[in-house]
Design a protein around this motif. Structure first.
Motif, PDB file in Angstrom:
ATOM      1  N   ASP A 165      14.829  28.613  72.769  1.00 50.09           N
ATOM      2  CA  ASP A 165      14.449  29.630  71.786  1.00 50.09           C
ATOM      3  C   ASP A 165      15.690  30.224  71.143  1.00 50.09           C
ATOM      4  O   ASP A 165      16.832  29.907  71.507  1.00 50.09           O
ATOM      5  CB  ASP A 165      13.548  30.699  72.409  1.00 50.09           C
ATOM      6  CG  ASP A 165      14.235  31.575  73.457  1.00 50.09           C
ATOM      7  OD1 ASP A 165      15.476  31.657  73.467  1.00 50.09           O
ATOM      8  OD2 ASP A 165      13.507  32.187  74.269  1.00 50.09           O
ATOM      9  N   ALA A 196      17.381  30.989  75.594  1.00 49.19           N
ATOM     10  CA  ALA A 196      16.661  30.571  76.794  1.00 49.19           C
ATOM     11  C   ALA A 196      16.267  29.105  76.667  1.00 49.19           C
ATOM     12  O   ALA A 196      15.861  28.645  75.597  1.00 49.19           O
ATOM     13  CB  ALA A 196      15.422  31.425  77.013  1.00 49.19           C
ATOM     14  N   ARG A 243      12.799  27.834  83.546  1.00 53.29           N
ATOM     15  CA  ARG A 243      13.571  28.508  82.498  1.00 53.29           C
ATOM     16  C   ARG A 243      14.999  28.736  82.968  1.00 53.29           C
ATOM     17  O   ARG A 243      15.247  29.055  84.124  1.00 53.29           O
ATOM     18  CB  ARG A 243      12.923  29.852  82.158  1.00 53.29           C
ATOM     19  CG  ARG A 243      13.648  30.658  81.081  1.00 53.29           C
ATOM     20  CD  ARG A 243      12.942  31.984  80.855  1.00 53.29           C
ATOM     21  NE  ARG A 243      12.956  32.814  82.071  1.00 53.29           N
ATOM     22  CZ  ARG A 243      12.100  33.793  82.321  1.00 53.29           C
ATOM     23  NH1 ARG A 243      11.139  34.084  81.449  1.00 53.29           N
ATOM     24  NH2 ARG A 243      12.188  34.500  83.443  1.00 53.29           N
ATOM     25  N   GLN A 245       8.651  34.873  76.875  1.00 54.49           N
ATOM     26  CA  GLN A 245       9.663  33.950  77.388  1.00 54.49           C
ATOM     27  C   GLN A 245       9.229  33.262  78.691  1.00 54.49           C
ATOM     28  O   GLN A 245      10.046  32.944  79.543  1.00 54.49           O
ATOM     29  CB  GLN A 245      11.005  34.648  77.587  1.00 54.49           C
ATOM     30  CG  GLN A 245      11.722  34.973  76.269  1.00 54.49           C
ATOM     31  CD  GLN A 245      13.167  35.326  76.484  1.00 54.49           C
ATOM     32  OE1 GLN A 245      13.498  36.241  77.237  1.00 54.49           O
ATOM     33  NE2 GLN A 245      14.062  34.594  75.836  1.00 54.49           N
TER      34      GLN A 245
END
Length: 208
Positions: free
Chosen positions: A110, A114, A126, A172
């Motif tokens: 992103d 991340a 992640r 996220q």
């Protein structure tokens, strides 16, 4: 390569030792990377010539490539987890701290840097530190075979699964919800979020 918006196509295979290319990415400097069942190939002349770029890459079945905002390249492999290159593919390092899945099927990043890795049976992981460490983020993700990942312009993340359809996260990856209204085919092999707000899903029953 396709020119004139895909109206015509031309083979660009010089230097490739395999015809099985599963993923392609282009850096901001114009280098093109192709992920194959025989490792990574790089072209610096718009695909006219390819050379292997596999130094340090110990698993050579490449499922996905993504480029982080930092400029680092990441590849998802079919047996060695995730590898990273910080020098335009000259060298690769395995970056799997916290990643307890060896088969990684999809990658995304992103705008905040991340990184997301979709695995075959262990869900989504992640990294918030350019791949140095990974954590599992599966709250609400009811299917953990993640075939595809995409991030839209607003930062929402979409995960396409094998048999479970599409899941969305707006935080996220801290939590996921299914988003499958009228999606008749639940194995989603490709996802692309368009800047205008559309999300396209490639499935066994075509495009939704």
């Amino acid at each position: 390569t396709g020119r004139l918006n895909g109206e015509s196509w031309h083979e660009r295979n010089s230097g490739l030792t395999t015809a099985a290319v599963y993923t392609i990415a282009i850096t901001s400097t114009g280098s093109v990377f192709a992920g194959t069942d025989d490792g990574i190939y790089r072209s610096t002349d718009a695909g006219d010539h390819w050379v292997g770029a596999n130094n340090g890459l110990t698993s050579t079945f490449i499922n996905a490539i993504t480029i982080a905002p930092s400029g680092s390249l990441f590849v998802a492999t079919g047996g060695g987890g995730v590898f990273r290159s910080v020098d335009n593919g000259e060298n690769w390092d395995q970056t799997i701290s916290g990643l307890d899945a060896t088969v990684v099927l999809s990658l995304a990043t992103d705008a905040r840097g991340a990184l997301y890795a979709g695995t075959d049976g262990s869900g989504v992981y992640r990294s918030m530190d350019n791949g140095e460490s990974w954590s599992k983020i599966n709250t609400g993700l009811l299917n953990t075979a993640v075939l595809s990942l995409s991030v839209d312009g607003g930062g929402a993340i979409y995960a396409g699964t094998r048999g479970g359809g599409v899941f969305r996260s707006v935080n996220q990856g801290n939590s996921w919800t299914g988003t499958n209204n009228l999606l008749n085919s639940k194995s989603v092999y490709a996802l692309v979020a368009h800047a205008k707000g559309n999300l396209y899903a490639g499935t066994e029953s075509g495009v939704f």
